[in-house]
Design a protein around this motif. Structure first.
Motif, PDB file in Angstrom:
ATOM      1  N   SER A 195       0.857  -1.188   0.000  1.00 18.51           N
ATOM      2  CA  SER A 195       0.000   0.000   0.000  1.00 18.51           C
ATOM      3  C   SER A 195       0.889   1.234   0.000  1.00 18.51           C
ATOM      4  O   SER A 195       2.084   1.154   0.284  1.00 18.51           O
ATOM      5  CB  SER A 195      -0.940   0.004   1.207  1.00 18.51           C
ATOM      6  N   THR A 197       0.826   5.856   0.396  1.00 21.47           N
ATOM      7  CA  THR A 197       0.172   7.151   0.549  1.00 21.47           C
ATOM      8  C   THR A 197       0.987   8.207  -0.201  1.00 21.47           C
ATOM      9  O   THR A 197       2.124   7.958  -0.599  1.00 21.47           O
ATOM     10  CB  THR A 197       0.075   7.561   2.027  1.00 21.47           C
ATOM     11  N   ILE A 214      -1.535   7.135  -9.883  1.00 26.69           N
ATOM     12  CA  ILE A 214      -2.507   6.063  -9.654  1.00 26.69           C
ATOM     13  C   ILE A 214      -3.521   6.023 -10.796  1.00 26.69           C
ATOM     14  O   ILE A 214      -3.913   4.954 -11.274  1.00 26.69           O
ATOM     15  CB  ILE A 214      -3.238   6.255  -8.307  1.00 26.69           C
ATOM     16  N   LYS A 218      -4.349   2.855 -13.242  1.00 28.03           N
ATOM     17  CA  LYS A 218      -5.698   2.321 -13.425  1.00 28.03           C
ATOM     18  C   LYS A 218      -6.073   2.285 -14.907  1.00 28.03           C
ATOM     19  O   LYS A 218      -6.670   1.320 -15.396  1.00 28.03           O
ATOM     20  CB  LYS A 218      -6.714   3.166 -12.651  1.00 28.03           C
ATOM     21  N   ILE A 224      -6.461  -1.084  -8.560  1.00 26.42           N
ATOM     22  CA  ILE A 224      -6.042  -0.380  -7.347  1.00 26.42           C
ATOM     23  C   ILE A 224      -7.288   0.130  -6.626  1.00 26.42           C
ATOM     24  O   ILE A 224      -8.216   0.646  -7.262  1.00 26.42           O
ATOM     25  CB  ILE A 224      -5.105   0.799  -7.679  1.00 26.42           C
ATOM     26  N   ALA A 226      -8.695   2.593  -3.309  1.00 22.56           N
ATOM     27  CA  ALA A 226      -8.294   3.677  -2.407  1.00 22.56           C
ATOM     28  C   ALA A 226      -9.039   3.536  -1.083  1.00 22.56           C
ATOM     29  O   ALA A 226     -10.261   3.365  -1.062  1.00 22.56           O
ATOM     30  CB  ALA A 226      -8.595   5.023  -3.052  1.00 22.56           C
ATOM     31  N   ALA A 238      -5.562   9.460   1.473  1.00 23.62           N
ATOM     32  CA  ALA A 238      -5.906   8.186   0.829  1.00 23.62           C
ATOM     33  C   ALA A 238      -4.715   7.242   0.885  1.00 23.62           C
ATOM     34  O   ALA A 238      -3.573   7.651   0.647  1.00 23.62           O
ATOM     35  CB  ALA A 238      -6.306   8.421  -0.628  1.00 23.62           C
ATOM     36  N   TYR A 240      -3.500   3.819  -0.964  1.00 23.58           N
ATOM     37  CA  TYR A 240      -3.812   3.024  -2.150  1.00 23.58           C
ATOM     38  C   TYR A 240      -3.270   1.602  -1.988  1.00 23.58           C
ATOM     39  O   TYR A 240      -2.133   1.404  -1.546  1.00 23.58           O
ATOM     40  CB  TYR A 240      -3.199   3.664  -3.394  1.00 23.58           C
ATOM     41  N   HIS A 241      -4.101   0.621  -2.320  1.00 24.87           N
ATOM     42  CA  HIS A 241      -3.741  -0.781  -2.227  1.00 24.87           C
ATOM     43  C   HIS A 241      -3.867  -1.430  -3.598  1.00 24.87           C
ATOM     44  O   HIS A 241      -4.785  -1.107  -4.372  1.00 24.87           O
ATOM     45  CB  HIS A 241      -4.666  -1.521  -1.251  1.00 24.87           C
TER      46      HIS A 241
END
Length: 246
Positions: A195, A197, A214, A218, A224, A226, A238, A240-241
């Protein structure tokens, strides 16, 4: 070009070749302007889209000539085609002095502007006062100079002449092989940490806009998600993973 040279050049053309048929020597016959023609035998051409020339029957043409080849050729109501021979009576008189092969023209098809983004650069007379220079929008129609458009945050669709619009340049869709170097670094860091930030990306990669990176990932097909969180001061951020494969 001499007549003998012209005859040799014509003879070298394959049956079915499109060419410019020009008759400069006897203007009252074909005229000085070149006309489009097709070679249908060693001695004859047929005229495309013209109403002059000899009456030719199908049997005068080489067997290699097909109906598709004759598309656009002038054909009288009597069923005869319009054409010219290279010889006048028994004389070896070349009817064409410029048997230049006609180059195929590729028709440029203008892409539809429907869905194209734009920015208003100037305002037409009489437009609603709520509409301002700098507003952005999307084309809803195309094919004419005053398209129907949808403005961001504006409740009604309006017509605005294209001269007042700055059309945004279309950007090619992002793919994995087109990712910018820093976006690839963000992906590598995501894979390593699981993950990420904006503060972490800024500290490690000096990435100023993680959200944009990001977005590019995508668009390139990377899954991904959030997770919106609050820090100890109450500020939103946020994390992000990478979405696990199903």
């Amino acid at each position: 070009m001499s007549k003998n040279t012209a005859l040799a050049a014509f003879a070298a053309l394959a049956i079915g070749s499109k060419l410019w048929f020009r008759q400069n020597d006897i203007p009252e016959s074909a005229g000085e302007a070149p006309v489009a023609a097709i070679k249908v035998s060693e001695n004859f051409v047929v005229i495309i889209g013209a109403q002059f020339g000899w009456e030719m029957i199908r049997e005068d043409m080489d067997p290699a000539i097909t109906e598709e080849t004759l598309s656009g050729v002038t054909k009288g109501s009597d069923g005869y085609y319009r054409g010219w021979g290279l010889y006048e009576y028994s004389l070896q008189k070349v009817w064409t002095t410029d048997p230049t092969v006609k180059k195929a023209r590729v028709k440029k098809v203008r892409p539809s502007l429907i869905g194209q983004r734009f920015t208003i650069m100037s305002l037409p007379e009489g437009i609603n006062a709520d509409i301002k220079v700098g507003m952005k929008g999307t084309m809803a129609s195309t094919g004419h100079e005053t398209p129907w458009v949808v403005l961001d945050g504006y409740p009604r669709m309006v017509y605005i002449h294209v001269s007042h619009l700055g059309i945004h340049k279309r950007r090619a869709k992002m793919t994995m092989d087109r990712l910018p170097p820093q976006t690839k670094q963000v992906l590598d860091l995501l894979k390593a940490k699981g993950s990420l930030t904006a503060i972490e990306a800024g500290g490690v990669l000096r990435a100023r806009s993680l959200a944009k990176r990001i977005s590019e990932l995508k668009e390139a097909g990377v899954a991904i998600i959030a997770e919106n969180k609050l820090d100890h001061t109450g500020q939103r951020y946020a994390r992000y993973h990478l979405k696990a494969a199903a």
